[in-house]
Design an enzyme around this catalytic site. Sequence first.
Site, PDB file in Angstrom:
ATOM      1  CG  HIS A  80      75.118  67.046  10.529  1.00 54.18           C
ATOM      2  ND1 HIS A  80      73.756  67.304  10.804  1.00 54.18           N
ATOM      3  CD2 HIS A  80      75.070  66.071  11.505  1.00 54.18           C
ATOM      4  CE1 HIS A  80      72.934  66.646  11.323  1.00 54.18           C
ATOM      5  NE2 HIS A  80      73.755  65.587  11.834  1.00 54.18           N
ATOM      6  CG  ASP A 126      72.208  69.424   8.330  1.00 54.35           C
ATOM      7  OD1 ASP A 126      73.335  69.081   7.910  1.00 54.35           O
ATOM      8  OD2 ASP A 126      71.688  69.047   9.507  1.00 54.35           O
ATOM      9  N   GLY A 157      73.024  59.123  15.077  1.00 56.63           N
ATOM     10  CA  GLY A 157      72.565  58.115  13.769  1.00 56.63           C
ATOM     11  C   GLY A 157      71.365  57.961  13.346  1.00 56.63           C
ATOM     12  CB  SER A 202      71.686  62.935  11.783  1.00 53.97           C
ATOM     13  OG  SER A 202      71.474  63.802  12.771  1.00 53.97           O
TER      14      SER A 202
END
Length: 388
Positions: free
Chosen positions: A29, A59, A130, A132
Amino acid sequence: GRGYVPKETNSLGSGFVISKDGYILTNHHVVNNASEIVVKLKDRRELLAKLVGSDESTDVALLKVDAKDLPVVQIGAPAQLQVGEWVLAIGTPFGFEQSVTAGIVSAKGRSLPDGNYVPFIQTDVAINPGNSGGPLFNMQGQVVGINSQIYSRSGGYMGLSFAIPIDVAMNVAEQIKIKGKVSRGWLGVQIQDVTRQLAESFGMDRPHGALVAKVIPGGPAEKAGLQVGDIIVEFDGHVIETSGELPPIVGMTPVDEKATLKIIRQGDKEDLSVKVGLLPAQAVQLAPSSMPETTVNRLGLAVADLTEEQRQQLQIEKNGVLVQKVGKGIALDAGIQPGDVILRVQNAPVKDVADFNKIVAKLPVDKSIAMLIQRNGSPVFLAFKIDK
């Protein structure tokens, strides 16, 4: 109409280097739909990265930059992580570079409502937008996960964070590297958790395992002889305590590999051998249409036979009755809703309304009864007791 030029937007995330020659892991993402990906290294170099490939369901995304001798993280073993152990996250929350936050492992093997193939590591480490894609370290300085999700109402940190176990991520990265995409193992079943009442109705001493609510025609499970109502308690040596543990293990099993299933069928233990298939794209479901006539019974249910058209829409070839009204009483308490299709009661398939009424009339009192219904295209087992 005039041409519309979309504004450039920047999204920010973190990542980490897994090989000296510039392979980098981050979240799907973070880089999804990016026209250009710039990687900023710790020594303040900025390099253009190429997206090697990305996998939405875990993800995970794999990037490559052109560089030599990059510092590489050490990979740890998530299986050895203990609940209560300290972990650290490094990332760029809200753009603050190289921020470190600490916390403990709150739970492992957590399946989130929408995530199917990741047994998340749940921590109370403060992860904010941020962060992530950044690494989660154990106290030996080894990466055990990729910080992926904050589970909060506000989008900011609220006490729960989730990381993708690094072994899952590396498996995905390896597949992306070799084949450009990820193939997942598939059994061809729909499963659910065994509740206390369901366990009782299946004659189990305690609730555990994954209850098979549907066997997909032509799928690997059907070929292996798996049936609706079977409870999978072990997959290839992995004990299955909750149903959420099964999909990630199956997903990481190579396609066409043979695996042994330990199941409980009507109280008896059995072993089945299954050849794991390839996960296909998902099919869409339609809603039921007009309603024919009905009858009411001791469960307080008004049910009707399914029309040919409804069968096609609901993808139910044979058997089943449609619930039209749910009166006060047992069925309502068990959570049965209008529009549900009742497929089985205990181990008996329900052919039509007359058959259903016969079965219901004979049900014992004060014993947990399992009923298989289909709702919105998905099968679900419900349990109830008849008190009189």
